[in-house]
Design a protein around this motif. Structure first.
Motif, short mmCIF file in Angstrom:
data_model
loop_
_atom_site.label_atom_id
_atom_site.label_comp_id
_atom_site.label_asym_id
_atom_site.label_seq_id
_atom_site.Cartn_x
_atom_site.Cartn_y
_atom_site.Cartn_z
N PHE A 1 2.34 6.11 7.70
CA PHE A 1 3.38 5.54 7.24
C PHE A 1 4.80 5.90 7.90
N VAL B 1 6.76 12.06 1.21
CA VAL B 1 7.11 13.38 1.79
C VAL B 1 7.55 14.61 1.04
N ASN C 1 15.62 -3.27 11.53
CA ASN C 1 16.79 -3.53 10.74
C ASN C 1 18.06 -2.86 11.60
N ALA D 1 16.85 -3.55 2.81
CA ALA D 1 15.36 -3.60 3.95
C ALA D 1 15.05 -2.08 3.75
N TYR D 2 15.77 -1.20 3.34
CA TYR D 2 15.21 0.15 3.68
C TYR D 2 14.61 0.58 2.20
N ILE E 1 7.72 3.33 8.73
CA ILE E 1 9.16 3.64 8.47
C ILE E 1 9.71 3.57 9.67
N PHE F 1 8.60 6.37 0.91
CA PHE F 1 8.04 7.22 1.86
C PHE F 1 8.70 8.54 1.70
N THR G 1 0.22 10.09 5.59
CA THR G 1 1.64 10.47 6.24
C THR G 1 1.92 9.93 7.60
N LEU H 1 0.88 -1.36 0.02
CA LEU H 1 -0.06 0.00 -0.02
C LEU H 1 0.80 1.26 -0.02
N LEU H 2 2.00 1.29 0.64
CA LEU H 2 2.83 2.46 0.65
C LEU H 2 3.21 2.76 -0.68
N VAL I 1 10.26 -0.16 10.09
CA VAL I 1 11.30 -0.89 9.19
C VAL I 1 12.70 -0.50 9.90
N PRO J 1 11.52 0.49 1.41
CA PRO J 1 10.13 1.25 1.41
C PRO J 1 10.42 2.57 1.85
N LEU J 2 11.69 2.86 2.72
CA LEU J 2 11.92 4.49 2.90
C LEU J 2 12.01 5.40 1.62
#
Ligand SMILES: Nc1ncnc2c1ncn2[C@@H]1O[C@H](COP(=O)(O)OP(=O)(O)OP(=O)(O)O)[C@@H](O)[C@H]1O
Ligand SMILES: [Mg+2]
Lengths: 316, 251, 366
Positions: C133, A281, C144, A270-271, C137, A277, C130, A225-226, C140, A273-274
């Protein structure tokens, strides 16, 4: 670093993200609902495809049609049972968003329950993906040859429907001003149903294709979804071509982008999805108020100092 | 009191307010009229800090207030009302008025939990609010939810709310719109009283000219974002530009 | 006989009450932000997790330093050493608990303030996206990043502050009482905050921020404060949970938790703390009744994974309330201040000579 594989992956995933996000864009364009349950339209599509192919034994094309239909019906049900009654009562848009969270929970965990009870928590549609021609160290496959053109075809159809037909004109009128649409004799609720069926159908199709490409579980829609939001938001949330650009940007960022960062800077994959995001933003911060106004093309044009608008249809 | 110099606000290609010069003196009641879409509401919005002007300056009480945030404009004593009543829907009528008082100690979150620090002020403000509601003949609905009022009552609550802020000047956007003629006149009577007794200056946007002209000595006319008339209400019907603006609208 | 049965149920009862306390703090603080302030902070669980990470990380590091454990906070021997050390040194572990609460409240507040940055700029739907998520984040990153809470494995060896009572039942009872005191304290504090002109200010910003601005309200500040207070309480709730579970696991802080908390607020009634008390109780009870351990108490073993049913019901509750009783079980009440008391006491006043208003006002609507 061998570039061909990540590029090919980026394009493939970009297509899938686009296909997933188109429905969200359509939803927002027509109803102004930020629909979290969109994730489950994708998930149901994936499961229907996998089950119909693996257990019933129909061909993959028939399975994808089944996924389209199933998700279209689900989308219709969401609207009829929850969104429409709330909307008619004049609930604030935030209530619709909250309702969509409720719907998401119901559908996602019903799917979990069923999948678990039947031993299908993890499933993949069993369709052999054939290599067609070698590309460097990897191959172009039948999957890519289907998915990429199919995505573009769906975009073209949606775009044409929206911008060059009476129905599309009416849909747009509805998005702009419901009262106006009502007065001018457009059958609002018929149109609304059509829109929801398209939303569900395309999402289901996307989920179905995904289930061929990768192993799925009942959370996969939610987990995507992100990116779906990122693709749609990046594209301006109301523009189909914008969504395509958004989808491919996400596809590239999460594959080629993270692979590059990984190779050069040791950033963990693994990052990934950042990145989506960060994109959300960034878009919000660049143009927080005029949401419908952000379309990438004009943004790029601005950056380049060109005043050529590649997406004339985007509503300001 | 209020002075706008070359004030301009554009929306894309629309010049909603197009270099307007307006001056209102202390103690005046001035009418601002114009056809639909001529920029009256936008003018109020720019003055009140809701929109930032694209050009020009606004002075209030000798200070430059151009581009100030709305809450700072309020602090200077310039308060506005809305064309369509916008009450706080989740609050009582009484609370709607209470909100507007200035310098409430209990609004500071650091003081809020300690009743002893703001209780007395709150009680005094409650008396003032009740007085305002009584003046507006809203006492009997003070404990109703804001959503339970009639349109006319909502307009009155807007007025009372604006008055609770002890303004030096009020910008009223159609205070009598959608209100029965008799009530409309009482509202204007009330305005005149406030003007005399409390020295509040008024700039009033109003479409009902028959009523407005009985109460103001000076009227401003806007058309297509421009100020086209500034003077006596009696002569306004003879002014060619004004006639054209209004006829143009009908055509 | 009766007593024995009760005794065997102590773990169950204490767990239930502690969870209720934690959920209560979360739902009360979300109600402050969303119900009163109109800020859809659907990333609420993130602020809980901040408290959890602060408490876990601080306590583990400090105890590690005291016991001179090697291999960092994640190493098993270190974790074991911490659990051995704590029962012998009540002062240290109680002190760590208090310290964690204070720091978590501060850090939570700071993050709440940071969250007000997007909260001032975005339309509410986009803000909701926002914030959800942002929370994801955060999760996540933590899963990690071993240094915060040992990544995927999670951080263990965060001793219960009553571990020196030795008897586990006694320890849980004592901790539950503490948790309930914290929840009650949060209730009282939030109640005081909202039943004041500040509460009225929040509601005005929620109902119509533009009008609030033109009535002199510094809207950004009001929103920021709602988020600071709410996040601070959420972070404290996080601390309470960590010391109960004696560990921190990043994957416990999924958006799902926020949605369960949201369902409590919506069910109870937005902008109504008493309602939230009830909503949280109902949903926590549901959470416990639909769980395998509850059924085993009655000697029933289930084939189905009942956790799924819990979330389905949560979803149904959200939708049903929005559709059939949007005000929740207990609807919104006016802000209780001394001023309101005066307004209530004042009799119906006689019309004065000021405004002559026609009797039938409603014709005005036509
Ligand atoms: N937020 C906005 N965005 C875009 N255009 C706007 C906006 N607000 C006003 N306009 C446009 O600016 C012009 C002036 O509008 P405004 O509301 O100020 O007129 P008005 O004189 O108050 O009209 P009315 O008498 O109908 O209230 C109109 O053309 C209107 O469409
Ligand atoms: Mg106007």
């Amino acid at each position: 670093m061998d570039l061909i594989l990540p590029v090919l992956n980026s394009i493939t995933l970009g297509s899938l993200f686009t296909l997933m996000a188109l429905g969200l864009t359509l939803t927002f364009s027509v109803t102004r609902i930020v629909n979290f349950a969109h994730a489950e339209l994708v998930a149901i599509g994936g499961y229907v495809t996998a089950v119909v192919t693996n257990y019933i034994g129909l061909s993959i094309y028939e399975s994808l049609v089944a996924a389209f239909v199933a998700s279209a019906i689900l989308a219709l049900a969401m609207d009829e049972l929850a969104f429409k009654p709330l909307y008619k009562r004049g609930s604030p848009t935030l209530f619709l968003l909250v309702a969509s969270i409720g719907i998401d929970l119901v559908v996602r965990f019903s799917l979990f329950l069923t999948a678990d009870a039947t031993g299908n928590i993890i499933i993949q549609t069993k369709v052999p993906i054939q290599p067609l021609m070698p590309l460097g160290k990897t191959y172009l496959t039948t999957f890519q040859v289907v998915v990429i053109p199919l995505t573009l075809a769906v975009v073209v159809v949606l775009h044409a429907l929206f911008h060059y037909t009476k129905v599309g004109k009416a849909l747009r009128a509805m998005a702009d001003n419901e009262d106006l649409a009502r007065v001018s004799g457009i059958k609002i609720y018929t149109l609304r149903r059509l829109a929801w069926m398209l939303v569900g159908g395309t999402a289901g199709l996307a989920g179905g294709l995904w289930s061929i490409y990768l192993v799925i579980d009942p959370d996969f829609g939610w987990n995507s979804l992100l990116r779906i939001f990122a693709a749609s938001i990046l594209g301006g949330f109301t523009s189909f071509w914008g969504t395509v650009i958004g989808g491919y940007i996400i596809g590239f960022a999460e594959n080629l982008g993270i692979a590059t960062l990984n190779t050069w800077f040791g950033v963990s994959t693994a990052y990934a999805p950042l990145i989506s995001f960060a994109i959300i933003v960034a878009v919000f911060l660049i143009k927080p108020s005029g949401f419908a106004g952000i379309d990438l093309s004009s943004l790029l044009a601005k950056l380049r100092g060109l005043h050529k608008n590649l997406e004339p249809e985007a509503e300001g | 009191m209020l002075k706008a110099v070359g004030l301009a606000k554009y929306f894309g290609g629309i010049r909603a307010v197009d270099h307007v010069d307006i001056e209102v003196d202390k103690g005046e009641i001035v009418g601002l009229i114009g056809p639909n879409g001529s920029g009256k509401t936008t003018f109020i919005n720019v003055v009140a800090g809701v929109y930032k002007p694209d050009d020009g300056k606004v002075y209030f009480d000798g200070d430059d207030i151009t581009g100030l945030d709305p809450w700072d404009v309020y602090r200077k004593g310039l308060v506005r009302s809305f064309q369509v009543p916008r009450l706080f829907k989740g609050m009582l009528v009484f609370e709607n008025v209470m909100v507007a008082h200035r310098a409430q100690k209990g609004e500071n979150p650091l003081l809020a939990p300690f009743r002893g620090l703001w209780g007395k002020q709150e009680e005094d403000l409650a008396q003032i609010s009740l007085g305002l509601l009584e003046e507006a003949q809203l006492s009997h609905v003070r404990l109703n939810w804001a959503t339970e009022l009639s349109g006319g009552q909502m307009k009155l609550v807007e007025m009372s709310r604006a008055l609770a802020s002890e303004p030096k000047m009020l910008l009223l956007d159609e205070p009598a719109a959608g209100v029965a003629p008799k009530l409309a006149r009482s509202i204007f009577d009330y305005i005149v009283r406030l003007n005399r007794e409390r020295g509040i200056t008024f700039l009033i946007v109003e479409h009902r000219l028959d009523i407005l002209f009985d109460y103001v000595e000076r009227v401003l006319v806007m058309s297509n974002g421009k100020l086209i008339y500034d003077g006596n209400p009696k002569d306004v019907y003879e002014d060619e530009k004004v006639i054209e603006a209004y006829l143009g609208e009908r055509a | 006989m009766m007593f024995e049965q009760l005794y065997t149920m102590i773990p169950f009862i204490t767990t239930f009450l502690t969870f209720y306390a934690v959920y209560l703090m979360l739902s009360l603080s979300l109600n402050l932000e969303y119900g009163y302030g109109g800020i859809p902070n659907f990333g609420h669980v993130f602020f809980e997790s901040i408290g959890a990470y602060v408490a876990g990380n601080l306590t583990a590091n400090l105890l590690n330093w005291i016991v001179a454990a090697r291999g960092g906070i994640c190493a098993y021997p270190a974790s074991h050493a911490r659990m051995m050390f704590a029962p012998l040194h009540p002062i240290w572990i109680v002190g760590m608990f208090v310290f964690s609460i204070i720091i978590a409240a501060l850090v939570g507040g700071i993050f709440g303030y940071l969250a007000s940055y997007p909260a001032l700029r975005l339309k509410e739907d986009f803000l909701a996206i926002t914030l959800i998520f942002i929370g994801e984040i955060g999760r996540v990153v933590v899963r990690n990043e071993r240094s915060i809470a040992c990544g995927l494995v999670g951080l263990t060896g965060v001793p219960n502050p009553f571990i020196w009572l030795r008897d586990p039942n006694l320890m849980f009872i004592a901790y539950t009482v503490l948790a309930i005191l914290f929840a009650a304290g949060s209730y009282m504090i939030i109640k005081r905050f909202v039943n004041s002109p500040f509460g009225r200010l929040l509601k005005s910003v929620r109902d119509d921020d533009l009008v609030a601005m033109t009535l002199g309200k510094h809207v950004p500040k009001a929103r920021a404060w709602a988020l600071i207070l709410g996040s601070s309480v959420a972070a404290v709730a996080g601390v309470i949970k960590v010391f109960f579970a004696q560990g921190v696991f990043a994957d416990d802080y999924v958006p799902l938790i926020t949605f369960v908390v949201l369902s409590m607020v919506i069910l109870g009634g937005m902008a109504n703390n008493k309602g939230v008390l009830l909503g949280a109780l109902v949903m926590t009870a549901l959470d416990f009744m639909i769980s395998p351990s509850f059924f085993t108490v009655f000697g029933v073993t289930l084939q189905l994974n009942v956790a799924y049913i819990k979330y389905i019901i949560t979803g149904v509750v959200i939708i049903a309330i929005l559709l059939f009783r949007p005000q929740g079980l207990i609807s919104e009440r006016p802000v209780e201040t001394p001023g309101l008391d005066i307004a209530k006491r004042a009799g119906v006043m006689k019309p004065t000579a000021g405004l002559e208003i026609p009797a039938e006002r409603d014709e005005a609507d036509s």
